[in-house]
Design a protein around this motif. Structure first.
Motif, short mmCIF file in Angstrom:
data_model
loop_
_atom_site.label_atom_id
_atom_site.label_comp_id
_atom_site.label_asym_id
_atom_site.label_seq_id
_atom_site.Cartn_x
_atom_site.Cartn_y
_atom_site.Cartn_z
N THR A 86 0.86 -1.18 0.00
CA THR A 86 0.00 0.00 0.00
C THR A 86 0.89 1.23 0.00
O THR A 86 1.88 1.30 0.74
CB THR A 86 -0.91 0.03 1.25
OG1 THR A 86 -1.72 -1.13 1.25
CG2 THR A 86 -1.79 1.27 1.24
N ARG A 87 0.56 2.20 -0.83
CA ARG A 87 1.34 3.43 -0.91
C ARG A 87 0.56 4.57 -0.28
O ARG A 87 -0.54 4.92 -0.74
CB ARG A 87 1.66 3.75 -2.38
CG ARG A 87 2.30 5.11 -2.59
CD ARG A 87 2.69 5.33 -4.04
NE ARG A 87 3.95 4.69 -4.35
CZ ARG A 87 5.14 5.21 -4.06
NH1 ARG A 87 5.23 6.36 -3.42
NH2 ARG A 87 6.23 4.57 -4.40
N GLN A 88 1.10 5.12 0.80
CA GLN A 88 0.51 6.31 1.42
C GLN A 88 1.14 7.59 0.88
O GLN A 88 0.57 8.67 1.04
CB GLN A 88 0.68 6.26 2.94
CG GLN A 88 -0.26 5.31 3.65
CD GLN A 88 -0.18 5.43 5.17
OE1 GLN A 88 0.70 6.08 5.70
NE2 GLN A 88 -1.11 4.80 5.86
N LEU A 89 2.32 7.46 0.26
CA LEU A 89 3.01 8.63 -0.28
C LEU A 89 2.69 8.81 -1.76
O LEU A 89 2.67 7.83 -2.51
CB LEU A 89 4.53 8.47 -0.13
CG LEU A 89 5.11 8.50 1.28
CD1 LEU A 89 6.60 8.23 1.22
CD2 LEU A 89 4.84 9.84 1.94
N PRO A 90 2.45 10.03 -2.23
CA PRO A 90 2.32 10.27 -3.67
C PRO A 90 3.62 9.88 -4.38
O PRO A 90 4.70 9.86 -3.78
CB PRO A 90 2.08 11.79 -3.77
CG PRO A 90 1.67 12.21 -2.41
CD PRO A 90 2.29 11.26 -1.44
N LEU A 91 3.53 9.56 -5.67
CA LEU A 91 4.70 9.10 -6.42
C LEU A 91 5.82 10.13 -6.43
O LEU A 91 6.99 9.79 -6.47
CB LEU A 91 4.29 8.75 -7.86
CG LEU A 91 3.50 7.44 -8.01
CD1 LEU A 91 2.98 7.30 -9.43
CD2 LEU A 91 4.34 6.24 -7.61
N ASP A 92 5.47 11.42 -6.39
CA ASP A 92 6.49 12.47 -6.45
C ASP A 92 6.86 13.00 -5.06
O ASP A 92 7.55 14.01 -4.94
CB ASP A 92 6.02 13.63 -7.34
CG ASP A 92 4.76 14.31 -6.79
OD1 ASP A 92 4.15 13.75 -5.86
OD2 ASP A 92 4.42 15.38 -7.30
N ALA A 93 6.42 12.31 -4.00
CA ALA A 93 6.62 12.83 -2.66
C ALA A 93 8.10 12.91 -2.28
O ALA A 93 8.53 13.87 -1.63
CB ALA A 93 5.89 11.95 -1.65
N THR A 94 8.89 11.93 -2.70
CA THR A 94 10.31 11.92 -2.33
C THR A 94 11.03 13.11 -2.96
O THR A 94 11.80 13.81 -2.29
CB THR A 94 10.96 10.61 -2.77
OG1 THR A 94 10.29 9.52 -2.11
CG2 THR A 94 12.44 10.58 -2.40
N THR A 95 10.78 13.34 -4.25
CA THR A 95 11.42 14.48 -4.92
C THR A 95 11.00 15.80 -4.31
O THR A 95 11.83 16.69 -4.08
CB THR A 95 11.07 14.46 -6.42
OG1 THR A 95 11.53 13.23 -6.99
CG2 THR A 95 11.72 15.62 -7.15
N ALA A 96 9.72 15.93 -4.01
CA ALA A 96 9.22 17.17 -3.41
C ALA A 96 9.85 17.41 -2.05
O ALA A 96 10.23 18.54 -1.70
CB ALA A 96 7.70 17.12 -3.30
#
Length: 324
Positions: free
Chosen positions: A7-17
């Motif tokens: 399950t992904r709670q983080l958006p796909l671009d969350a790390t970059t942001a």
């Protein structure tokens, strides 16, 4: 029947942001800083695994020795049906807990939480092969941004190992432990790994090894900025520095500029000036005493139930429960 779900709670671009936000704030602060989580790209994770095998780096060996000895006691004390692990990574040490809980006959689900989807996928599928009948539910999330656990069978054991809690400042630790207490039910428990205060020479050597692996690991954060934010850091322009702060009782890792220089970070439209000797603080790693751990847990509404150390008193595992 075992199963692996993710399950992904983080958006796909969350790390970059998050990286952009941290770099923009940290590189323009005085003094400059960067969070230690940005060490851990693929190369950084490889370097850290190498660090754990160095003769100077005792925490991983010490914690594993404690787990080897007391994992059956932890299983008996908790009877956990669900094992939740924060910052699970490769889940290697966790196998000792899985073994003990399965031997005790209670464990049904392992719930690893990490920001790295690839690490969760790799570790989760390996566990299914080695532990038939175990359900593995990986959660892609940043627990420091908020701790929200999916529904799972109680009692639950929440494990936060490796001394990683030491990377949080006192106020951050208080917020984190309060979030943990909120997430725990009345029959759940927290298993916490803490590195202990000890001789300064032992501590400094652990963060500044003779082979220079920790220095390369520290500088890897600059490589991450170069790759992800198009920065032009020259790694040879910085020295690795490891210092013990006696007053705060924590280790600090820093990167010190060897000469005056200007670094461009095009992705942030930013130019960063460094004076000769100016530093970026990349990590704080607090060391603990039993009384302090007990006090911080109590402030968050938890009671210290068990305290285990290795024979040399270098590292501790503590088991805490919600105060009644």
């Amino acid at each position: 029947m075992s199963a692996f779900t993710l399950t992904r709670q983080l958006p796909l671009d969350a790390t970059t942001a998050a990286l952009r936000a941290d770099a923009a704030v940290g590189l323009t602060a005085n003094p400059k800083w960067l969070p230690p989580k940005w060490f851990y790209d693929a190369r950084g994770s490889e370097l850290f695994e190498e660090i754990t095998r160095l003769p100077e780096y005792y925490p991983t060996r010490a914690e594993r020795a404690i787990l080897d000895r007391v994992a059956p006691d932890i299983a008996a004390a908790t009877g956990a049906r669900t094992l939740v692990e924060l910052g699970s990574g490769s889940s290697e040490k966790t196998r000792l807990l899985i073994d003990a809980l399965r031997e005790y006959g209670t464990l049904a689900t392992y719930l690893p939480i990490d920001v790295s989807e690839s690490a969760l996928e790799q570790a989760g599928r390996a566990l299914l092969v080695d532990y038939p009948g175990l359900n593995v539910h990986g959660l892609v999330a940043d627990f420091q941004a908020g701790l929200s656990l999916p529904d799972s069978e109680a009692p639950r054991l929440l494990a936060f190992l490796g001394g990683t809690i030491g990377n949080l400042r006192p106020a951050e630790r208080a917020a984190f432990l309060n979030a943990v207490r909120t997430a725990l039910g009345p029959d759940d428990a927290l298993l916490l790994g803490t590195d202990l205060v000890k001789d300064e020479r032992v501590l400094v050597a652990a963060y500044d090894d003779a082979a220079g692996v920790t220095a390369e690991f520290n500088k890897n954060v600059l490589s991450v900025l170069n790759r992800e934010l198009e920065a032009d850091f020259a790694l040879d322009d910085f020295d690795h520095v490891a210092l013990w702060d006696r007053e705060q009782e924590w280790m600090e890792m820093r990167l010190r500029a060897r000469r005056p220089l200007t670094v461009k970070v095009p992705a942030l439209d930013l130019k960063v000036d460094f004076a000769r000797g100016e530093e970026i603080r990349t990590e704080v790693s607090a060391k603990f005493r039993e009384a302090g751990v007990r006090r911080e847990l109590a402030a968050a509404g938890m009671e210290l139930a068990h305290w285990w150390t290795d024979p040399e008193g270098r590292f501790a595992l503590s088991l805490a429960r919600p105060a009644r």
